[in-house]
Design an enzyme around this catalytic site. Structure first.
Site, PDB file in Angstrom:
ATOM      1  N   GLU A  51       0.666  -0.844   0.108  1.00 51.57           N
ATOM      2  CA  GLU A  51       0.231  -0.153   0.071  1.00 51.57           C
ATOM      3  C   GLU A  51       0.779   1.186  -0.215  1.00 51.57           C
ATOM      4  OE1 GLU A  51      -4.474  -1.118   1.791  1.00 51.57           O
ATOM      5  OE2 GLU A  51      -2.795   0.142   3.241  1.00 51.57           O
ATOM      6  N   HIS A  74       9.060 -26.167  -1.873  1.00 49.57           N
ATOM      7  CA  HIS A  74       7.975 -27.510  -2.416  1.00 49.57           C
ATOM      8  C   HIS A  74       6.877 -27.276  -3.180  1.00 49.57           C
ATOM      9  CE1 HIS A  74      10.695 -30.001  -0.019  1.00 49.57           C
ATOM     10  NE2 HIS A  74      10.964 -29.387   1.032  1.00 49.57           N
ATOM     11  N   LYS A 127     -14.747  -0.537  -3.822  1.00 52.57           N
ATOM     12  CA  LYS A 127     -15.650  -0.446  -3.505  1.00 52.57           C
ATOM     13  C   LYS A 127     -16.237   0.779  -4.127  1.00 52.57           C
ATOM     14  CE  LYS A 127     -12.591   0.357   0.871  1.00 52.57           C
ATOM     15  NZ  LYS A 127     -12.230   1.463   1.943  1.00 52.57           N
TER      16      LYS A 127
HETATM   17  O1  PA5 Z   1      -4.120   0.576   5.542  1.00 49.35           O
HETATM   18  C1  PA5 Z   1      -4.935   1.590   5.483  1.00 49.35           C
HETATM   19  O2  PA5 Z   1      -5.270   2.101   5.003  1.00 49.35           O
HETATM   20  C2  PA5 Z   1      -6.337   0.332   5.420  1.00 49.35           C
HETATM   21  O3  PA5 Z   1      -5.735  -0.857   5.244  1.00 49.35           O
HETATM   22  C3  PA5 Z   1      -7.082   0.305   6.799  1.00 49.35           C
HETATM   23  O4  PA5 Z   1      -6.362   0.298   7.339  1.00 49.35           O
HETATM   24  C4  PA5 Z   1      -8.162  -0.700   6.395  1.00 49.35           C
HETATM   25  O5  PA5 Z   1      -8.746  -0.342   4.917  1.00 49.35           O
HETATM   26  C5  PA5 Z   1      -9.687  -0.685   8.037  1.00 49.35           C
HETATM   27  O6  PA5 Z   1     -10.048   0.776   7.690  1.00 49.35           O
HETATM   28  P1  PA5 Z   1     -10.618   1.383   8.624  1.00 49.35           P
HETATM   29  O7  PA5 Z   1      -9.475   0.761   9.911  1.00 49.35           O
HETATM   30  O8  PA5 Z   1     -10.592   2.524   8.705  1.00 49.35           O
HETATM   31  O9  PA5 Z   1     -11.697  -0.146   9.107  1.00 49.35           O
END
Ligand code: PA5
Length: 443
Positions: free
Chosen positions: A285, A306, A420
Site C-alpha cells: 500500500e 516444495h 468499493k
Molecule cells: O492501511 C489502511 O489504511 C487500510 O488497510 C485500512 O487499515 C483498512 O482499509 C481498514 O480501514 P479502517 O480502519 O478505516 O476500517
C-alpha cells in the site's frame, strides 16, 4: 542484544555514497515532517510517545475482557487487523488450542472477509464460549468489519443484554468521525482512539494492535520497549552505515532499479507467516502507486520450497529475497538415533532440528544466489515480544525511507477506493443510483 541485524552481503549490492546520502535525506524528511504525506507521520515517534499510563489504560480494559470472556472476537481489516494478527501468531504456540487447559482467552478475528461460511462458523463456535468483542476501524465506515460487528453485537446483546454488552464490547476508532464512533458513544462502549496522524498500516503500536495483544496475554510493554529501541537505532541522527532501516531501504531500491521487481519475504519459522502478511500490506500500500513499486510477496520455508522453490530457482529473474532469520529457537528437540536406520537419517542423530533448519537456510540462500536471486538477511536473535516490537518498527521506518527514495507518497492509498465504488453500486447503496445502472449494464 540488537533486535535486528541486517546482512546485505549476499545481494551483490555496494551502496554508492549518493544513495546513502539520499536515504539519509529521506529519513531526515520523515523526522522533519516536510515530505509527502506528512499528515501521517505520527508513527515515526509513536513508540517513544507511548506512556506508562497509556499502557495501564490498555491493560486495564484488557483485564476486564479477560475476566469476562474466554473468547474475544477482534473485528477489523487491513491495518486494523494484520498487525495484531501478525504479533499474536508470532507469539503463540500454534497448538495451544490442543492443550486441555487454556491459560489465556482465545482471540479470533472477524471482519477481514465477507464470507458467509466464515461468519456462520464463527458465530456457531462462539455459542460454546463466554464472548467479548473488540471492534477496530479508523474510518468507522469500512464495510467488512461493519457487517461482522452488526452480527456479533446482536449476538452479544442477545446473550447478555444491552447493558452487559457495553461491558463486553470495546471500540477502537477515530476520536470524532465515523459511524463506529457515533455508535460507540451512543451504546456507551469503552473506546480507544486511533491518532489522526497514524495510518492503518502503521497503527500496530496504537491500541489497534496493543489492545487485542494485551487481551491475548502478549507482553505489550516488551513489544513497545523493543520498538522504542529501534526508534532510537534508526533515528535521523544515526549514520547511514549504522541504520538498518536505511540500509534495507537503499538496498531494495537499488535492486528494484536493477530490474528486481518482486521481493519475497520469507522465514524458516512458520509462526512468522502473518508478519509476512502485515509486511505485504505495509509495503504494497505504501509503494505500489503511480505505476511503480516492488511487488511484495512472501514464502514460508521450507514448506514453500516444495511449491515455489522451482520458480524461485529458475523462473523469471525479477526476484530478490528478504529472509527473517531467527537465531535461537525457544525449545530444544533433538533427532534421535534409530537402530534400524531404515530412513537413512542416522547421520542427523544427536542434532537439533534447528541445526537442520539452519543448514537448509544456508543451502537455500546459496542456491538462490547462484540462480540469480539476491538475498537480504534480517537476523533476529529470537522470537520474543521485545524483538518483534523492534522488527515491526525496523520495517516501518524502512518503508517510509524506501517510499521517499522511490519518489511516491508512502502514506496514502488512493487505489483501495476503486473496488468499493463498484461494490456499493452493485449492492444498490443509496447515493449510488447512477453508478448502479452503469455497472449493471457492464456485467
Ligand atoms: O492501511 C489502511 O489504511 C487500510 O488497510 C485500512 O487499515 C483498512 O482499509 C481498514 O480501514 P479502517 O480502519 O478505516 O476500517
Amino acid at each position: 542484544m540488537k533486535s535486528v541485524k541486517l546482512d546485505i552481503a549476499k545481494t551483490g549490492i555496494e551502496i554508492p555514497a549518493a544513495m546513502k546520502a539520499k536515504a539519509q535525506e529521506a529519513n531526515a524528511l520523515l523526522h522533519s515532517g516536510k515530505g509527502a504525506g506528512n499528515d501521517f507521520l505520527g508513527w515515526v515517534h509513536l513508540p517513544s510517545s507511548i506512556s506508562d499510563s497509556d499502557l495501564d489504560a490498555i491493560e486495564a480494559v484488557a483485564a476486564r475482557l479477560r475476566a469476562k470472556a474466554d473468547l474475544v472476537i477482534c473485528i477489523g481489516i487491513g491495518g486494523s487487523y494484520l498487525g495484531a494478527r501478525a504479533v499474536l501468531e508470532a507469539m503463540s504456540d500454534p497448538f495451544k488450542l490442543l492443550h486441555r487447559e487454556q491459560t489465556q482467552p482465545t482471540v479470533v478475528f472477524a471482519g477481514q472477509n465477507i464470507s458467509e461460511d466464515y461468519t456462520w462458523e464463527l458465530l456457531d463456535a462462539a455459542r460454546e464460549h463466554s464472548i467479548a468483542a473488540i471492534v477496530i476501524s479508523k474510518s468507522g465506515t469500512t464495510t467488512e468489519p461493519a457487517i461482522a460487528f452488526r452480527l456479533i453485537k446482536a449476538e452479544i446483546e442477545r446473550r447478555y443484554g444491552k447493558q452487559e454488552a457495553a461491558e463486553r464490547i470495546v471500540a477502537v476508532t477515530d476520536k470524532a468521525r465515523g459511524a463506529l464512533k457515533t455508535l460507540a458513544t451512543q451504546e456507551g462502549y469503552p473506546t480507544f482512539v486511533i491518532p489522526d496522524d497514524v495510518g492503518g498500516r502503521f497503527s500496530v503500536l496504537t491500541p489497534v494492535g496493543l489492545l487485542p495483544l494485551a487481551v491475548a496475554g502478549v507482553d505489550i510493554r516488551a513489544l513497545v520497549a523493543g520498538a522504542q529501541e529501534m526508534e532510537r537505532a534508526t533515528d535521523a541522527s544515526v549514520a547511514f552505515d549504522e541504520n538498518p532501516s536505511a540500509i534495507y531501504a537503499a538496498t531494495r531500491n537499488l535492486l528494484y532499479a536493477g530490474g528486481k521487481k518482486i521481493e519475497l519475504l520469507g522465514s524458516y519459522e512458520p509462526r512468522l507467516q502473518y508478519i509476512n502478511e502485515w509486511w505485504k500490506q505495509l509495503y504494497g500500500e505504501s509503494e505500489g502507486k503511480e505505476g511503480k513499486g516492488i511487488f511484495p510477496a512472501s514464502v514460508t520455508l521450507t514448506a514453500d520450497l516444495h511449491s515455489m522453490g522451482q520458480y524461485i530457482q529458475q523462473g523469471e529473474r525479477t526476484l530478490f529475497e528478504t529472509i527473517i532469520s531467527v537465531v535461537k529457537p525457544a525449545h530444544e528437540v533433538k533427532i534421535q538415533s534409530d537402530a534400524e536406520n531404515l530412513d537413512g537419517l542416522n547421520f542427523l542423530a544427536g542434532k537439533r532440528i534447528s541445526e537442520v533448519n539452519r543448514m537448509a537456510e544456508l543451502g537455500v540462500q546459496l542456491a538462490h544466489i547462484d540462480g540469480g536471486v539476491p538475498n537480504i538477511r534480517v537476523e533476529i536473535p529470537e522470537v520474543s515480544a521485545r524483538v518483534i516490537g523492534g522488527l515491526l518498527y525496523f520495517f516501518e521506518k524502512a518503508c517510509g525511507i524506501s517510499g521517499y527514495l522511490l519518489g511516491v507518497n508512502p502514506f496514502d492509498q488512493p487505489g483501495v477506493e476503486a473496488y468499493k465504488k463498484n461494490m456499493f453500486a452493485l449492492l444498490d447503496k443509496p447515493g449510488y443510483e447512477e453508478a448502479s445502472k452503469a455497472i449493471k449494464a457492464r456485467l
